[in-house]
Design an enzyme around this catalytic site. Structure first.
Site, PDB file in Angstrom:
ATOM      1  N   HIS A  37       4.406 152.320  82.643  1.00 45.88           N
ATOM      2  CA  HIS A  37       3.847 152.874  84.062  1.00 45.88           C
ATOM      3  C   HIS A  37       5.154 152.754  85.045  1.00 45.88           C
ATOM      4  O   HIS A  37       5.464 153.955  85.707  1.00 45.88           O
ATOM      5  CB  HIS A  37       3.023 152.081  84.685  1.00 45.88           C
ATOM      6  CG  HIS A  37       1.877 151.717  83.946  1.00 45.88           C
ATOM      7  ND1 HIS A  37       1.262 150.535  83.302  1.00 45.88           N
ATOM      8  CD2 HIS A  37       0.580 152.675  83.455  1.00 45.88           C
ATOM      9  CE1 HIS A  37      -0.038 150.945  82.657  1.00 45.88           C
ATOM     10  NE2 HIS A  37      -0.114 152.422  82.763  1.00 45.88           N
ATOM     11  N   GLN A 155      -3.762 163.004  74.999  1.00 41.38           N
ATOM     12  CA  GLN A 155      -4.198 162.937  76.350  1.00 41.38           C
ATOM     13  C   GLN A 155      -3.027 164.155  77.128  1.00 41.38           C
ATOM     14  O   GLN A 155      -3.797 165.005  77.769  1.00 41.38           O
ATOM     15  CB  GLN A 155      -4.400 161.878  77.092  1.00 41.38           C
ATOM     16  CG  GLN A 155      -4.135 161.730  78.555  1.00 41.38           C
ATOM     17  CD  GLN A 155      -4.373 160.464  78.997  1.00 41.38           C
ATOM     18  OE1 GLN A 155      -5.346 159.869  78.976  1.00 41.38           O
ATOM     19  NE2 GLN A 155      -3.133 160.039  79.513  1.00 41.38           N
ATOM     20  N   VAL A 178       7.668 153.716  76.491  1.00 39.07           N
ATOM     21  CA  VAL A 178       8.549 152.570  76.431  1.00 39.07           C
ATOM     22  C   VAL A 178       8.059 151.348  75.646  1.00 39.07           C
ATOM     23  O   VAL A 178       6.941 151.245  75.331  1.00 39.07           O
ATOM     24  CB  VAL A 178       8.376 151.920  78.040  1.00 39.07           C
ATOM     25  CG1 VAL A 178       9.306 150.593  78.145  1.00 39.07           C
ATOM     26  CG2 VAL A 178       8.968 152.936  78.966  1.00 39.07           C
TER      27      VAL A 178
HETATM   28  O1  PAF Z   1      -3.721 157.160  80.779  1.00 43.36           O
HETATM   29  C1  PAF Z   1      -4.312 156.747  81.547  1.00 43.36           C
HETATM   30  O2  PAF Z   1      -4.066 155.582  82.058  1.00 43.36           O
HETATM   31  C2  PAF Z   1      -5.720 157.328  81.916  1.00 43.36           C
HETATM   32  O3  PAF Z   1      -6.391 158.117  80.881  1.00 43.36           O
HETATM   33  C3  PAF Z   1      -5.634 158.332  83.071  1.00 43.36           C
HETATM   34  C4  PAF Z   1      -4.770 159.457  82.977  1.00 43.36           C
HETATM   35  C5  PAF Z   1      -5.072 157.514  84.511  1.00 43.36           C
HETATM   36  C6  PAF Z   1      -6.967 158.847  83.693  1.00 43.36           C
HETATM   37  O4  PAF Z   1      -7.926 157.654  83.928  1.00 43.36           O
END
Ligand code: PAF
Length: 284
Positions: A37, A155, A178
């Site tokens: 992240h 996704q 990562v």
């Molecule tokens: O990948 C994630 O952490 C979640 O699916 C997201 C994109 C933040 C949507 O809640």
């Protein structure tokens, strides 16, 4: 860095920046931030003037027997990590802010077909929950740019399709997965693994690599390779959900002659569901 909890606060903070022509990037997350992240936030900070990260554990994307209640919530630690990474605003709404009339009354955003494959088969409704919340976050924040990790390959593909189909004026950027030193893709769910399970987990990436190697060596019997990979996962102590060798363009099963491929996989270790993927260009 400012932490804002309401849509009104975020909109008012961002409108001044937008008026002065600043480029705004959004990094949507569910918190419990790891290096994956943070890399997204660091890249956002180099690409945009203003970086917004969101933390919202979105109930709409969890199935009835999934880990919504146990999903790790670590706001204080996340705040300091985001601040250090150059984030300007953290948007951390509660459920009522995002679903004021309740989840049952919520208008849904659904990308057909792609959302029903692979992870969507095992987790019905999951991707509809993702696209609905991501669409809302885009409308709330109206970023120029949004950044997602490539670990969640399906996704990412679905979000790109939603943005294209609904003409949402946001550029989608993706960032490479990562990994820990032993190859395991970083994920908030890795925290659920016992020490023994953690020792087994790298087999997921190891299996993907071996499958890539076999393809590079000229074995293009993709269905057979998928079955072999699933057997390899089982032998290592994982319970495979699926291994699929698919075309990058539409995520449909790869056939002999297809060149741009990605191998998608999901497997369970105890109760923990892990996903990973590996892109491969088929040249032979
Ligand atoms: O990948 C994630 O952490 C979640 O699916 C997201 C994109 C933040 C949507 O809640």
């Amino acid at each position: 860095m400012q932490t804002l909890h309401t849509i009104a606060e975020l909109r008012s903070a961002l409108s001044a920046h937008r008026k002065s022509g600043k480029k705004i990037a959004l990094v949507p997350t569910m918190g419990n931030l790891h290096r994956g992240h943070i890399k997204l936030v660091e890249i956002a900070a180099t690409e945009a003037d203003i970086v917004v990260a969101s933390i919202f554990v979105n109930p709409l994307q969890f199935g009835p027997n999934e880990d919504l209640d146990s999903y790790p919530r670590t706001l204080l630690e996340d705040q300091s990590k985001l601040q250090a990474a150059g984030c300007d605003y953290l948007f951390a709404p509660n459920n009522n802010e995002i679903y004021p009339e309740g989840r049952d009354q919520q208008t849904l955003v659904e990308v057909p077909m792609l959302s029903d494959l692979y992870c969507g088969t095992t987790r019905p409704g999951h991707f509809c929950g993702v696209t609905t919340v991501v669409c809302k976050l885009f409308n709330i924040c109206q970023p120029d740019l949004a950044i997602f990790g490539e670990k969640d390959y399906q996704q990412l593909r679905i979000i790109r399709k939603m943005v294209s189909d609904l003409c949402i004026p946001v550029e989608i950027r993706s960032v490479a997965t990562v990994r820990a030193e032993d190859g395991l893709a970083l994920s908030s769910r890795n925290g659920y693994l016992s020490d023994d399970e953690r020792a087994v987990a790298p087999a997921l990436q190891h299996t993907l690599r071996q499958t890539c190697l076999a393809i590079n060596q000229g074995n293009h019997d993709f269905r057979d390779l998928e079955a072999q990979a699933e057997n390899q996962l089982s032998a290592a102590g994982l319970t495979p959900d699926y291994v699929r060798i698919v075309r990058r363009s539409d995520l449909l099963p790869a056939q002999r002659g297809d060149k741009s491929l990605v191998i998608l996989t999901a497997a369970y270790l105890g109760v923990t569901r892990l996903i990973d993927n590996c892109e491969i260009d088929c040249n032979s």
